[in-house]
Enzyme design. Sequence first.
Site: not given
Length: 544
Positions: A113-114, A278, A280, A282-283, A377
């Site tokens: 992710s982030h 982010d 991947d 999703d944010r 998300k």
Amino acid sequence: MKIKTIKTKPFDDQNPGTSGLRKKVKVFQHKNYLENFVQSIFDSLENIAGETLVLGGDGRYFNREAIQIIIKMAVANGFARLIIGQGGLLSTPAASHIIRKYQAFGGLVLSASHNPGGPDEDFGIKYNVGNGGPAPEKYTQAFYQHSLALKSYKIAELDDIDLDTIGSQQLDAIAIDIIDPVADYAELMQSIFDFDLLRESIGSGYITLRFDAMHAITGPYAKKILEDILGAEAGSVINAIPLEDFGGGHPDPNLAHAKELAEEMFSASAPTFGAASDGDGDRNMIMGSQIFVTPSDSLAVMAANARLIPGYARGLCGVARSMPTSQAVDRVAAHYHLPCYETPTGWKFFGNLLDAGKITLCGEESFGTGSDHVREKDGLWAVLFWLNLIARKRQPVAAIIQDHWRQFGRDFYARHDYEAVDGDIANGIVEHLQALLPTLPGQAFGEFVVSYADEFSYTDPVDGSLSQNQGIRIGFDNGSRIIFRLSGTGTVGATLRIYLERHEANSNLHELDAQVALADLIELAEQFCEIKQRTGRTEPTVIT
Ligand code: G1P
Ligand code: ZN
């Protein structure tokens, strides 16, 4: 094709956290480490023979190697079809959509992710189930249990697959499809938002925009959707090329890490709209000229205005937020008589509510918002939602937010993170807080009177499963809250998150700086948890 069974020994640390298994790349590169975890997943899943698996990642360092290993293991474990994003790329929301659209059995998404990427940084792997959402806890616990007893894994003897050429090939019993990672997702977005209106608002110059892809996965998605399809000026998407190390940056869309964007949005030449996503995809971080929208407010504004968006014109069936997310959306839900659910941190808890048709929108304070269009998300979806709102309301972001606060009051909100805290100190803080909790109710601290102090636990209203110890919360009789949680996604030491929230009805005070408005609560939080005293630190690592 030859299938080999390789003997291995279990690792004792393959316990997935808030969002999959995350470790340093170097850990994943240990002999058999990735293989063991993947085999544990496959062993836990029943009846995978003949099924379809979706595979892709955020392009970070080790993505390609990991995908080649997983392909060979998926072949050996009996999958009949693999759908893989070209170049081994798929954003998390796109992976969720593709699992759903092609009715796959599930998917493996390679991402931390982030978290930063590169040979000395982080890698991760998460499994998503057939509804497109993150594996619920009963799965992740089973993966862990299997990993503790694993004796061997299965892998096919096979040349590496060409990940860069779109097309299908049949290898013995398995079909391997390399697909355009963007096309299906772009089509989905066009089915939800008013693309004609957006094209017009962007074409006429009413909306000017900057999207910071942070050298992560949303680059190709944003280029295609915002620039090619919607006609935003070339260069509207910055840092658009996904890099294995995200250009050395921390691909987390907040004011601290998306600095370049934040500076521009507060400058005299700011575009009307700014956003970032982010690692991947999703944010999301939403900004307007001279304004930053907190994720909690963003969720509340979306819920209040959803009917203006074609995909939600029929209204919402309910909303949900994670426990530490501010109560701004609760006020909207109460006003419109919508059911509102409070879940533990992590997207996996929204899946059942979405599947059961209990909610349409959901979100987390950690820059995550989404809806029933997928089961993750979705960063670009949130960006398009806001663009569509601005175009429909013919109002800039700041005016939309100020109107919202005037109607519902402002929920001042901040999260203070203390990263890489020594594990023993962090556990000491938690134990100290746990001991303090029973003594707090009824006590007054200045204007703040404690009305409850407990550890959050959640009973899923759909399947009845119970999740305990989901964060320490201290609530005051004026609705303010302080919440303490240890992160479940970090890879170094422990991260203590302190969430602070206070409602302000008086619109004369809405322009206050959040840290100023929350100063009393910030002090109280320290008094309760003693993080500064116990670590010698003077301030949080990151404030969002
Ligand atoms: C963090 C966020 C959480 C989010 C998760 C995955 O988890 O707080 O809301 O769902 O990342 O993006 P944490 O590190 O707090 O466990
Ligand atoms: Zn993410």
